[in-house]
Design a protein around this motif. Structure first.
Motif, PDB file in Angstrom:
ATOM      1  N   PHE A 101       8.724   7.221   1.134  1.00 50.74           N
ATOM      2  CA  PHE A 101       7.979   6.435   2.102  1.00 50.74           C
ATOM      3  C   PHE A 101       6.744   5.790   1.481  1.00 50.74           C
ATOM      4  CE2 PHE A 101      10.442   8.779   5.258  1.00 50.74           C
ATOM      5  CZ  PHE A 101      10.772   7.747   6.109  1.00 50.74           C
ATOM      6  N   GLN A 102       6.151   6.405   0.493  1.00 49.51           N
ATOM      7  CA  GLN A 102       4.990   5.810  -0.152  1.00 49.51           C
ATOM      8  C   GLN A 102       5.385   4.667  -1.083  1.00 49.51           C
ATOM      9  OE1 GLN A 102       3.010   9.127  -1.936  1.00 49.51           O
ATOM     10  NE2 GLN A 102       2.151   9.823   0.009  1.00 49.51           N
ATOM     11  N   SER A 103       6.627   4.651  -1.553  1.00 49.67           N
ATOM     12  CA  SER A 103       7.057   3.602  -2.471  1.00 49.67           C
ATOM     13  C   SER A 103       7.530   2.350  -1.748  1.00 49.67           C
ATOM     14  CB  SER A 103       8.181   4.116  -3.370  1.00 49.67           C
ATOM     15  OG  SER A 103       9.353   4.353  -2.607  1.00 49.67           O
ATOM     16  N   ILE A 104       7.867   2.460  -0.447  1.00 47.02           N
ATOM     17  CA  ILE A 104       8.342   1.304   0.309  1.00 47.02           C
ATOM     18  C   ILE A 104       7.137   0.453   0.717  1.00 47.02           C
ATOM     19  CG2 ILE A 104       9.508   0.568   2.411  1.00 47.02           C
ATOM     20  CD1 ILE A 104      11.082   3.155   2.349  1.00 47.02           C
ATOM     21  N   HIS A 105       7.222  -0.830   0.440  1.00 48.60           N
ATOM     22  CA  HIS A 105       6.118  -1.730   0.761  1.00 48.60           C
ATOM     23  C   HIS A 105       6.448  -2.534   2.015  1.00 48.60           C
ATOM     24  CE1 HIS A 105       4.024  -0.707  -2.875  1.00 48.60           C
ATOM     25  NE2 HIS A 105       5.120  -0.920  -3.564  1.00 48.60           N
ATOM     26  N   LYS A 106       6.591  -1.833   3.115  1.00 45.62           N
ATOM     27  CA  LYS A 106       6.811  -2.459   4.415  1.00 45.62           C
ATOM     28  C   LYS A 106       5.734  -1.958   5.356  1.00 45.62           C
ATOM     29  CE  LYS A 106      11.867  -2.685   4.324  1.00 45.62           C
ATOM     30  NZ  LYS A 106      13.067  -2.228   5.000  1.00 45.62           N
ATOM     31  N   HIS A 107       5.740  -2.499   6.572  1.00 45.63           N
ATOM     32  CA  HIS A 107       4.828  -1.988   7.577  1.00 45.63           C
ATOM     33  C   HIS A 107       5.222  -0.559   7.928  1.00 45.63           C
ATOM     34  CE1 HIS A 107       2.840  -5.764   8.173  1.00 45.63           C
ATOM     35  NE2 HIS A 107       3.997  -6.373   8.273  1.00 45.63           N
ATOM     36  N   THR A 108       4.271   0.219   8.375  1.00 48.63           N
ATOM     37  CA  THR A 108       4.499   1.627   8.658  1.00 48.63           C
ATOM     38  C   THR A 108       5.568   1.832   9.708  1.00 48.63           C
ATOM     39  OG1 THR A 108       2.152   1.962   8.239  1.00 48.63           O
ATOM     40  CG2 THR A 108       3.336   3.769   9.237  1.00 48.63           C
ATOM     41  N   TYR A 109       5.617   0.966  10.727  1.00 48.53           N
ATOM     42  CA  TYR A 109       6.561   1.169  11.814  1.00 48.53           C
ATOM     43  C   TYR A 109       7.973   0.690  11.476  1.00 48.53           C
ATOM     44  CZ  TYR A 109       5.254  -3.680  12.694  1.00 48.53           C
ATOM     45  OH  TYR A 109       4.992  -5.002  12.563  1.00 48.53           O
TER      46      TYR A 109
END
Length: 67
Positions: free
Chosen positions: A19-27
C-alpha cells in the motif's frame, strides 16, 4: 499482557509495503475500491438525475397525474 495481532507480522509488513508503494489516492488503493468509490455513486447519481428529469417532464406536460 499483549494480545496477538490479527495478521501474521510478515503478512502485515508485506501489505504495508504494497500500500505504501502504490501512488494512488488513499481511497482507491484496494482491489474493489473503484467499485465502491466511483461506480456506485455514479449509478446513484444517474438514477436520481433520470427520475428528476422525468418528474420535471411530467409536471410540465401534465401527464402521470393521479385522479
Amino acid at each position: 499482557m499483549t494480545e496477538p495481532g490479527f495478521l501474521a507480522r510478515e503478512r502485515l509488513l508485506k501489505r504495508q509495503q504494497l500500500f505504501q508503494s502504490i501512488h494512488k489516492h488513499t481511497y482507491l488503493k484496494g482491489p474493489y475500491d473503484k467499485i465502491t468509490s466511483v461506480a456506485i455513486p455514479l449509478a446513484l447519481a444517474l438514477a436520481s438525475g433520470t427520475l428528476i428529469v422525468r418528474g420535471i417532464y411530467n409536471m410540465s406536460h401534465g401527464v402521470g397525474k393521479k385522479e
